[in-house]
Design a protein around this motif. Sequence first.
Motif, PDB file in Angstrom:
ATOM      1  N   SER A 156     -13.334   0.154  -0.802  1.00 36.59           N
ATOM      2  CA  SER A 156     -12.244  -0.012   0.322  1.00 36.59           C
ATOM      3  C   SER A 156     -11.846  -1.175  -0.184  1.00 36.59           C
ATOM      4  CB  SER A 156     -12.513   0.162   1.021  1.00 36.59           C
ATOM      5  OG  SER A 156     -10.962   0.099   2.247  1.00 36.59           O
ATOM      6  N   TRP A 157     -10.552  -1.736  -0.263  1.00 35.51           N
ATOM      7  CA  TRP A 157      -9.641  -3.375  -0.202  1.00 35.51           C
ATOM      8  C   TRP A 157      -8.795  -2.922   0.789  1.00 35.51           C
ATOM      9  CZ3 TRP A 157     -11.461  -7.433  -3.069  1.00 35.51           C
ATOM     10  CH2 TRP A 157     -12.417  -6.868  -4.276  1.00 35.51           C
ATOM     11  N   LEU A 158      -8.455  -4.479   1.468  1.00 32.66           N
ATOM     12  CA  LEU A 158      -7.540  -4.506   2.189  1.00 32.66           C
ATOM     13  C   LEU A 158      -6.102  -5.006   1.915  1.00 32.66           C
ATOM     14  CD1 LEU A 158      -9.347  -5.824   5.124  1.00 32.66           C
ATOM     15  CD2 LEU A 158      -8.639  -3.955   4.797  1.00 32.66           C
ATOM     16  N   PRO A 159      -5.098  -4.616   2.167  1.00 36.18           N
ATOM     17  CA  PRO A 159      -3.446  -5.268   1.648  1.00 36.18           C
ATOM     18  C   PRO A 159      -3.318  -7.163   1.409  1.00 36.18           C
ATOM     19  CG  PRO A 159      -3.197  -3.800   3.488  1.00 36.18           C
ATOM     20  CD  PRO A 159      -4.516  -4.147   4.032  1.00 36.18           C
ATOM     21  N   SER A 160      -4.898  -7.700   2.215  1.00 31.44           N
ATOM     22  CA  SER A 160      -4.339  -8.954   2.409  1.00 31.44           C
ATOM     23  C   SER A 160      -5.632  -9.143   0.379  1.00 31.44           C
ATOM     24  CB  SER A 160      -5.623  -9.675   3.376  1.00 31.44           C
ATOM     25  OG  SER A 160      -7.163  -8.790   3.475  1.00 31.44           O
ATOM     26  N   GLY A 161      -6.167  -8.328  -0.135  1.00 32.28           N
ATOM     27  CA  GLY A 161      -6.518  -8.941  -0.923  1.00 32.28           C
ATOM     28  C   GLY A 161      -8.211  -8.736  -0.925  1.00 32.28           C
ATOM     29  N   SER A 162      -8.521  -8.660   0.082  1.00 33.17           N
ATOM     30  CA  SER A 162     -10.131  -9.004   0.854  1.00 33.17           C
ATOM     31  C   SER A 162     -10.981  -7.363   0.099  1.00 33.17           C
ATOM     32  CB  SER A 162     -10.319  -9.542   1.893  1.00 33.17           C
ATOM     33  OG  SER A 162      -9.891 -10.740   2.067  1.00 33.17           O
ATOM     34  N   ARG A 163     -12.662  -7.369   0.061  1.00 36.95           N
ATOM     35  CA  ARG A 163     -13.009  -6.101  -0.243  1.00 36.95           C
ATOM     36  C   ARG A 163     -13.420  -6.046   1.562  1.00 36.95           C
ATOM     37  NH1 ARG A 163     -17.410  -4.952  -4.550  1.00 36.95           N
ATOM     38  NH2 ARG A 163     -18.263  -6.363  -3.703  1.00 36.95           N
ATOM     39  N   GLU A 164     -13.275  -4.496   2.265  1.00 39.63           N
ATOM     40  CA  GLU A 164     -13.354  -4.254   3.298  1.00 39.63           C
ATOM     41  C   GLU A 164     -14.696  -3.907   3.347  1.00 39.63           C
ATOM     42  OE1 GLU A 164     -11.579  -1.470   7.022  1.00 39.63           O
ATOM     43  OE2 GLU A 164     -11.270  -0.803   4.602  1.00 39.63           O
ATOM     44  N   TRP A 165     -15.378  -2.937   1.779  1.00 38.87           N
ATOM     45  CA  TRP A 165     -16.863  -2.552   1.950  1.00 38.87           C
ATOM     46  C   TRP A 165     -17.143  -1.750   0.662  1.00 38.87           C
ATOM     47  CZ3 TRP A 165     -16.315   2.032   0.730  1.00 38.87           C
ATOM     48  CH2 TRP A 165     -15.316   3.630   0.965  1.00 38.87           C
TER      49      TRP A 165
END
Length: 450
Positions: free
Chosen positions: A162-171
């Motif tokens: 999962s990727w956040l809208p910020s471009g960071s991978r969440e999990w």
Amino acid sequence: MRSLAFHPVLPLLAVGTGRYDGGYSFEGELLLVHLDSGNVVSALPYPREVLGVEWRSERALRLVLAPCDDWDNPQAHEQGHTAVVARADWGAVGQRAIGAEELAAPAEPALRPDRGAKTRRLLTDLAAGAGRQWSLRRRVWAVEGLEDGRVLAALDGVLAESWLPSGSREWVVEDEEGGRQLVLASDGTSVWANAECRARRKGRRWERSAPRIARIAIDAGQVLETLSLSVGGVLVAGGQRVILRPLDGPGKRPGRLTMFDLDGRVDGPEVGRFDLFNHGFSARRASRPYVLMGAEPDTPHRDKGIAALSTDGTLRRLFPHSWVPEEHHFGGPAVEIGQCLVYAGTVHDGQGLQPGGAYVVRRSLDGAVQWQHRTDYPATALDADDDTIYAAFNSGALTALDAGNGSVRWHTELEVDGVPATALSLAVAPHGHLLVGTVDGRILECSVRQ
């Protein structure tokens, strides 16, 4: 990629690609990459796995080609055909310009060295020298956008992430093989992920990883349940139902659909054997599950048609997959729009894919062809919004077609920072932008307007 070699004088790179397809064919290309312009030429007349390339001089290129297939040759995985092709000017070589007669050579033992470890060390060192960390990412098989702007993906080595809208991978849920499909579950808080069931050759034997499907919580990436399966399969979604269509099992007996959700599994109707080269038909935005199935159990690739699973659990054949009676069409991705199916495929030809032999077609549910878009390259993914069909092709092209008449609204060659890329998956996100998963492991967000 199997091998590469820089031309001794010209700004030209020869690249040998290919792999065993898991059935019986060795497929790939000889690519000539023009380093000054970025243009790429596929020089062989038909698909061949190119094990090795080496410039013997400014005019002579030595090729080692895998056999075409292992149908009647158990030694094919240890053999190769060595040919030397000569050209006065390799910079002028065009598409499919090398003749079949130039590649004729006897089979002989050929090494297939694994250069992966050396390549990974080199890339790790290069990244470290630039103050960065390198990690391997390959083939994004599925992407899905969520209402809150997050993006889910499945790729080689990753069951789901999962990727956040910020471009960071969440999990991330890592996996030895990786995920091939993602289907949102009916609870809206979890996703079904289909792990690849890959066969690997070890010596003269084939070993296959155990098939499984996992349900993963979208918020935290927790694996909620894992379904262990005796036979692998492909997920087919439609409406609120998720169906597993089994691949051929022991004895290649006709399989049955398995209908499952949060309350367990229920056996569905018999669907016939699964043919890897014919029955791919992943329909997005489907109001009900659709499958391709042959008319006869013993010949599943022949007379195949598009069938729909009714609410009462019965399969009903809608119409033949090929609208030209004398043609055999291979399956491809699909999307449902406006009481119609839009799907992609290719026309079988004994000499390989011919110019104009790939297509995207819109058909009403009675089989009538409303329009067709012809192309030279197979589609890797399709999706749609209210008025546009978006198609990705294995050439690296993205094309937007008018959903009403099939005309081209825009066409682009996919690039990332000026480097050509190829889309393997795509999805129209809830807020309208286009998500693209690439062969080299990227997830791109693109505008749907050009």
